[in-house]
Design an enzyme around this catalytic site. Structure first.
Site, mmCIF file in Angstrom:
data_model
loop_
_atom_site.group_PDB
_atom_site.id
_atom_site.type_symbol
_atom_site.label_atom_id
_atom_site.label_comp_id
_atom_site.label_asym_id
_atom_site.label_seq_id
_atom_site.Cartn_x
_atom_site.Cartn_y
_atom_site.Cartn_z
ATOM 1 N N HIS A 1 1.320 -3.297 14.780
ATOM 2 C CA HIS A 1 1.223 -2.953 13.283
ATOM 3 C C HIS A 1 0.118 -4.045 12.829
ATOM 4 C CE1 HIS A 1 2.498 -2.622 9.381
ATOM 5 N NE2 HIS A 1 2.656 -3.816 9.186
ATOM 6 N N CYS B 1 -0.912 2.500 9.778
ATOM 7 C CA CYS B 1 -1.203 1.172 9.303
ATOM 8 C C CYS B 1 -2.412 0.734 9.708
ATOM 9 C CB CYS B 1 -0.146 0.172 9.542
ATOM 10 S SG CYS B 1 0.170 0.107 11.558
#
Lengths: 588, 162
Positions: free
Chosen positions: B32, B102
């Protein structure tokens, strides 16, 4: 000397910087500062600009402000992380051909509150802003709960200046605002209230008229589930988009009998196939209900379904112009007939489900369409004899035609494009002339009434069944079927159609082949009959035509109805040849 | 030319395949990422664009910090930009684990801020996974997974005022 040509109406500054070049020049002109293409990218969109690289940033901004419809002051250009200053030239900033410059358009009321701190205070800060009704960046979720409830009431803003600034709404962008409106919690709640929506719909006079004509519609309205589903669709543009692309999705998986067996279903070009059979077979039986309703909603309701309506109908309305051009010019009924035809066409793709029983077609031909048939024969469409019924059948979806026509009206270029594909300039002209009349007439509800003939839809169903049988029993016919399917919902596959036509048919059908792409039922019937070989034949579906032969085959012991039919078609009714074919296929 | 301020832009990379963070995400994703600029961390999840103090999500401090560069873009402009993004390209429902996640967001923002992209090994991860038969088989399932590291607050501004 200053060049005053420009792509858009950009007021070219009279005092040019330095060497007096304009900010826009047609590409290909060779002047000493080079022309570059610059891509200006905003979070929402991007545009390409062709400018001279000694354009100053301020000139560039002027051009951009025109394109994006905002003030120059609102523009912030960022290149490689650097904010471009007005007095620089693009060249000085190192912007070369093909580079991308980022654009941020400031809102008039300043930037949003900074999201500092994870919780409470920020929620409050965002409150008044969100209260105006936009839940931005949240998608379907509302992590900020209070917002929803505060929508209708102005909230005392902790940042009064921002709240006040919000009252100044900058340049309206209708599409955006429409979308925003849709997303606003108020509308969402409204849409969620199916009872209210139902009431709204029922009160609409046109709706009531439709209900009279189509009791099914009333049933649909009563079915809150469908209501909710459709409202969900209307509410969620993304879902609508998906539905457009995958029309099979929202429909209950009751197994459209045409779908699984459709040869193109899983094709690499599967999307085309999938869509076409979906639209083709989609309206059957219970799926019809929902379908009816969605069509109906499209026609009768303006609740945020605009884009969806149009897109959905784009696929379905393709058949329309096809039939429109069928009657030759000068035909006295060419006015109403194309209407009928168009009506027939439009719902054909999606409303076949209205047919119930299974008759053997060609019955109850209303005089209206019969005449058109005769004329149609002149134009390589001899098999249109069956069409009027089909037309009627197909047109049983009055809802559909209305909305489809709306689509045509709204997208004249689309209609024109479709017409272009007709393959004949004459037809195109005819259609163009007839189109306004047609469209006008489409409004006539009695016409719609006339077209709603259950028998017609029955015939249509039968044809669909025949098609299905063909696909299951005769995969060899696949290339023939391809054009039909492609024509169902797609525009512009004349090559494929022509290829399909050429492969099996004489040159006659070829000219017709292109136009066939627009009107699937017609095409199917025509092809079936062409398979049987020739215009001179009786214009009835092969099953009817070959009845005596079929019985003979059965008597001989060939029990497979479908195979018999196919063989007869292939041999054009020649029983003995059909027997040979059947024997061959049995042996293999 | 007037002096311009340069703000550092960093990329926070959280390796999700180890430790506590594993519970929050499928192992497939791997990493992430978020962009840190102007003393704030910004990232994209299924709730849309969110922000928090750097390292302020439940994931804790990042495993890797990549210096992306520096930008002249002020906080004000940046927030405007993010708002526009949040309305258009990076709405919450636009989140897709493989194609629009993301890392997509971080890449986009990094390019806007500095003109540079984030390291390719991060952006290539989804396609790598997808190119395996395993990944493809699981794709329908994975498509429905959405990640939203808790601890941030969603970012946005009302429409109609851009």
């Amino acid at each position: 000397m200053p060049h005053t040509t420009s792509k858009s109406q950009v007021p070219v500054p009279v005092q040019m910087a330095q060497n007096g070049q304009t900010s826009r020049q047609p590409p290909g002109k060779d002047v000493s500062p080079s022309i570059i293409r610059v891509l200006v990218k905003t979070p929402n969109a991007q545009e390409e600009f062709v400018v001279s690289d000694d354009t100053t940033v301020s000139q560039f901004k002027e051009a951009i402000s025109t394109q994006f419809k905002c003030n120059v002051d609102q523009l912030v250009l960022v290149f490689v992380g650097r904010i471009l200053k007005d007095q620089d030239t693009l060249y000085q900033r190192g912007i070369l051909d093909g580079y991308t410059v980022h654009l941020v358009i400031k809102s008039k009321n300043g930037p949003p509150p900074q999201p500092s701190g994870p919780h409470g205070p920020l929620l409050m800060d965002l409150g008044p802003r969100e209260g105006i009704g936009k839940v931005v960046g949240n998608g379907g979720r509302q992590p900020i709960i209070p917002i929803r409830n505060t929508v209708p009431t102005p909230i005392p803003a902790s940042e009064p200046e921002k709240a006040k600034a919000q009252s100044q709404i900058p340049q309206p962008r209708t599409a955006e605002r429409m979308a925003q409106m849709l997303e606003s919690p108020v509308i969402q709640q409204l849409l969620s209230n199916t009872e209210l929506m139902r009431q709204l719909i029922m009160d609409h006079p046109e709706v009531q008229q439709l209900m009279k004509q189509n009791p099914e519609v009333g049933h649909i309205l009563d079915n809150s589930e469908i209501l909710r589903h459709t409202l969900d669709l209307a509410r969620n543009p993304a879902m609508m988009q998906e539905m457009i692309q995958r029309p099979d999705m929202p429909r209950p998986p009751e197994g459209f009998w045409g779908n699984e067996t459709n040869p193109g279903g899983d094709n690499a070009l599967g999307r085309n196939y999938a869509e076409l059979p979906d639209s083709l077979f989609g309206g059957i039986q219970d799926p019809l209900r929902e379908n009816l309703f969605t069509e109906f909603m499209h026609g009768a309701s303006s609740l945020g379904g605009t884009s969806h309506t149009q897109s959905q109908e784009k696929q379905d309305s393709k058949p329309v112009p096809r039939v429109l051009h069928n009657p030759p010019p000068g035909h006295p009924l060419s006015g109403p007939t194309p209407v009928a035809a168009a009506m027939a066409n439009a719902p054909a793709a999606t409303s076949k489900g209205s047919s119930r029983a299974r008759t053997s077609s060609t019955q109850g031909i209303p005089p209206l369409t019969t005449e058109s048939l005769d004329h149609k024969t002149d134009r390589n469409f001899p098999h249109m004899a069956d069409d009027p019924q089909l037309l009627e059948d197909l047109s049983s979806g009055t809802r559909f035609t209305g909305s489809m026509l709306q689509l045509l009206v709204q997208n004249p270029h689309l209609a024109a494009q479709m017409m272009l594909f007709m393959g004949s300039p004459q037809l195109y002209e005819q259609m163009r002339q007839q189109l306004p009349t047609i469209l006008q007439q489409m409004q006539l509800s009695d016409l719609l009434l006339a077209l709603a003939n259950p028998k017609a839809s029955q015939a249509l169903l039968q044809i669909e069944q025949g098609l299905q049988m063909l696909s299951t029993e005769a995969p060899a016919l696949l290339p023939w079927l391809t054009p039909y399917l492609w024509g169902l919902g797609r525009s512009g596959f004349p090559e494929a159609t022509a290829a399909g036509a050429q492969s099996k048919e004489a040159s006659g059908p070829q000219g017709r082949g292109k136009t066939d792409t627009r009107y699937q039922p017609l095409a199917i019937l025509q092809r079936l009959q062409a398979l049987a070989g020739g215009y001179s034949q009786q214009m009835q579906p092969p099953e009817v035509r070959f009845r005596p032969q079929m019985e003979r085959l059965r008597a001989m012991g060939f029990r497979n109805h479908n195979a018999n039919l196919q063989a007869l078609i292939a041999t054009e009714g020649d029983t003995s040849a059909a027997v040979r074919r059947l024997k061959r296929s049995q042996a293999s | 030319m007037e002096p311009t301020n340069l703000y550092p832009v960093k990329l926070y990379v959280y390796d999700l395949s180890k430790g506590l963070a594993r519970r929050l995400s499928p192992i497939m994703l791997g990493e992430h990422t978020s962009i840190v600029v102007h003393k704030d961390e910004f990232f994209f999840g299924s709730g849309g664009i969110s922000s928090c103090p750097p390292g302020g999500t439940l994931l804790g401090p990042p495993d890797t910090v990549v210096e992306v560069g520096s930008t002249e873009v002020t906080e004000e402009i940046f927030l405007e930009y993010l708002s526009s993004l949040g309305e258009s390209l990076f709405r919450g429902e636009a989140y897709n684990l493989f194609e629009h996640n993301c890392n997509t967001f971080s890449n986009e923002v990094a390019q806007f801020l500095t003109g540079k992209k984030i390291p390719s090994y991060i952006t290539d991860l989804p396609s790598e996974v997808l190119s395996t038969p395993f990944g493809q088989a699981l794709r329908p399932l994975l498509d429905s997974i959405q990640i939203q590291p808790p601890g941030g607050n969603t970012f946005g501004r009302p429409n109609g005022q851009s």
